[in-house]
Design a protein around this motif. Structure first.
Motif, PDB file in Angstrom:
ATOM      1  N   GLN A   8       0.829  -1.194   0.000  1.00 43.08           N
ATOM      2  CA  GLN A   8       0.000   0.000   0.000  1.00 43.08           C
ATOM      3  C   GLN A   8       0.867   1.248   0.000  1.00 43.08           C
ATOM      4  O   GLN A   8       2.027   1.221   0.401  1.00 43.08           O
ATOM      5  N   LEU A   9       0.249   2.330  -0.437  1.00 43.85           N
ATOM      6  CA  LEU A   9       0.916   3.622  -0.547  1.00 43.85           C
ATOM      7  C   LEU A   9      -0.004   4.653   0.075  1.00 43.85           C
ATOM      8  O   LEU A   9      -1.222   4.585  -0.084  1.00 43.85           O
ATOM      9  N   SER A  24      -1.335  -3.556  -5.668  1.00 49.83           N
ATOM     10  CA  SER A  24      -1.690  -4.718  -6.492  1.00 49.83           C
ATOM     11  C   SER A  24      -2.981  -4.475  -7.269  1.00 49.83           C
ATOM     12  O   SER A  24      -3.123  -4.928  -8.391  1.00 49.83           O
ATOM     13  N   ARG A  25      -3.923  -3.737  -6.643  1.00 51.34           N
ATOM     14  CA  ARG A  25      -5.177  -3.419  -7.333  1.00 51.34           C
ATOM     15  C   ARG A  25      -5.074  -2.129  -8.136  1.00 51.34           C
ATOM     16  O   ARG A  25      -5.986  -1.792  -8.894  1.00 51.34           O
ATOM     17  N   ARG A  26      -3.988  -1.411  -7.952  1.00 52.50           N
ATOM     18  CA  ARG A  26      -3.712  -0.161  -8.683  1.00 52.50           C
ATOM     19  C   ARG A  26      -4.835   0.851  -8.564  1.00 52.50           C
ATOM     20  O   ARG A  26      -5.252   1.464  -9.551  1.00 52.50           O
ATOM     21  N   GLY A  27      -5.307   1.011  -7.329  1.00 51.97           N
ATOM     22  CA  GLY A  27      -6.373   1.983  -7.121  1.00 51.97           C
ATOM     23  C   GLY A  27      -6.437   2.459  -5.686  1.00 51.97           C
ATOM     24  O   GLY A  27      -5.840   1.875  -4.787  1.00 51.97           O
TER      25      GLY A  27
END
Length: 129
Positions: A8-9, A24-27
């Motif tokens: 996470q970011l 990983s989900r890019r959202g």
């Protein structure tokens, strides 16, 4: 504390929000709202359960990621809070401010522990060794 896996970011924005992103989900998975001005900086606690934010509104916030709520609002700086960082594996957070001071806080209580004075210009960032 949950383990921090690096998936996470956390980001801070001029739109007054803090966002958590899943790599990983890019959202975006969570948007934290509560500051009244731009958020200058953010930091993730080493345990992964808390995020801190520093804002031009003169406050910092400690966010509980699991409950998705603000746990504490740190009041005490007279101007913009420019950076915030957790001391790893502790309950201490440091803020630096345009009011030329740096403050140490206990994020378990939301109370200021100490203020460093001596800079003649805005304090823009602080970090621990």
């Amino acid at each position: 504390c949950s383990s921090s896996s690096g998936t996470q970011l956390v980001t801070s924005s001029g739109d007054t929000t803090v966002r958590i992103w899943d790599l990983s989900r890019r959202g975006c998975t969570l948007t934290l709202r509560g500051h009244s001005r731009a958020v200058r900086d953010c930091s993730w606690h080493s345990c992964g359960d808390f995020v801190a934010s520093a804002s031009m509104d003169g406050t910092s916030k400690i966010w509980d990621v699991n409950s998705e709520r603000c746990r504490y609002t740190l009041h005490g700086h007279k101007e913009s809070v420019n950076s915030i960082e957790f001391l790893p594996f502790s309950s201490t957070v440091v803020t630096s401010s345009a009011d030329k001071t740096l403050s140490l806080w206990d994020f378990r209580t939301g109370l200021r522990v100490y203020t460093f004075q001596g800079h003649v210009h805005s304090c823009n960032h602080a970090t621990f060794n």
